[in-house]
Design a protein around this motif. Structure first.
Motif, PDB file in Angstrom:
ATOM      1  N   ALA A  22       0.843  -1.193   0.000  1.00 45.69           N
ATOM      2  CA  ALA A  22       0.000   0.000   0.000  1.00 45.69           C
ATOM      3  C   ALA A  22       0.876   1.241   0.000  1.00 45.69           C
ATOM      4  O   ALA A  22       1.719   1.417   0.865  1.00 45.69           O
ATOM      5  CB  ALA A  22      -0.913  -0.001   1.221  1.00 45.69           C
ATOM      6  N   LEU A  24       0.920   5.077   0.508  1.00 43.68           N
ATOM      7  CA  LEU A  24       0.088   6.080   1.158  1.00 43.68           C
ATOM      8  C   LEU A  24       0.703   7.463   1.006  1.00 43.68           C
ATOM      9  O   LEU A  24       1.918   7.612   0.991  1.00 43.68           O
ATOM     10  CB  LEU A  24      -0.065   5.752   2.644  1.00 43.68           C
ATOM     11  N   SER A  48      -3.256   5.126  -2.015  1.00 43.57           N
ATOM     12  CA  SER A  48      -4.307   5.821  -1.283  1.00 43.57           C
ATOM     13  C   SER A  48      -3.812   7.210  -0.929  1.00 43.57           C
ATOM     14  O   SER A  48      -2.748   7.365  -0.329  1.00 43.57           O
ATOM     15  CB  SER A  48      -4.668   5.054  -0.005  1.00 43.57           C
ATOM     16  N   TYR A  51      -8.843   9.287   2.815  1.00 44.22           N
ATOM     17  CA  TYR A  51      -9.834   8.347   3.306  1.00 44.22           C
ATOM     18  C   TYR A  51     -11.179   8.672   2.699  1.00 44.22           C
ATOM     19  O   TYR A  51     -11.420   9.781   2.242  1.00 44.22           O
ATOM     20  CB  TYR A  51      -9.916   8.432   4.836  1.00 44.22           C
ATOM     21  N   ASN A  52     -12.095   7.692   2.735  1.00 44.24           N
ATOM     22  CA  ASN A  52     -13.430   7.972   2.211  1.00 44.24           C
ATOM     23  C   ASN A  52     -14.332   8.500   3.346  1.00 44.24           C
ATOM     24  O   ASN A  52     -13.942   8.530   4.507  1.00 44.24           O
ATOM     25  CB  ASN A  52     -14.028   6.744   1.519  1.00 44.24           C
TER      26      ASN A  52
END
Length: 110
Positions: A22, A24, A48, A51-52
């Motif tokens: 991942a 970030l 990513s 955040y959602n």
């Protein structure tokens, strides 16, 4: 964090075959990676930036319920009048602080 992109390939070399890597945040520099290494070890790479909405709501609910000790998540609290100075201190690399909270209602003593 100026050298974050240079950590992409070494990070990939730390995970097992078939792992998910991942990425970030948002590096401000280009990076080189060994695509052949990533492909032969069948890595899944996801990125990513943020955040959602559901993540944010869940975090706020956990904080409101007292399930998260937010005081331990930052190393100092400052008012708006100190913003310029603390940002310069953090950028210098010589600060004792890691993460700070800016409280607009706080009156800093000068």
């Amino acid at each position: 964090m100026h050298r974050v992109p240079s950590l992409f390939q070494p990070s990939a070399e730390l995970v097992r075959r078939g792992a998910t890597l991942a990425l970030l945040g948002y590096p401000l520099e280009n990076s080189s990676v060994s695509y052949g290494d990533w492909q032969s070890r069948e890595l899944t790479v996801i990125g990513s930036l943020a955040y959602n909405h559901e993540d944010f709501v869940g975090a706020m609910q956990a904080i409101a319920a007292g399930r998260i000790d937010v005081a331990s998540l930052h190393s100092g609290t400052f008012g708006l009048s100190s913003l310029k100075d603390i940002l310069e201190e953090l950028d210098s690399g010589r600060s004792e602080h890691v993460k700070v909270l800016i409280d607009p209602k706080r009156e800093d003593r000068t």
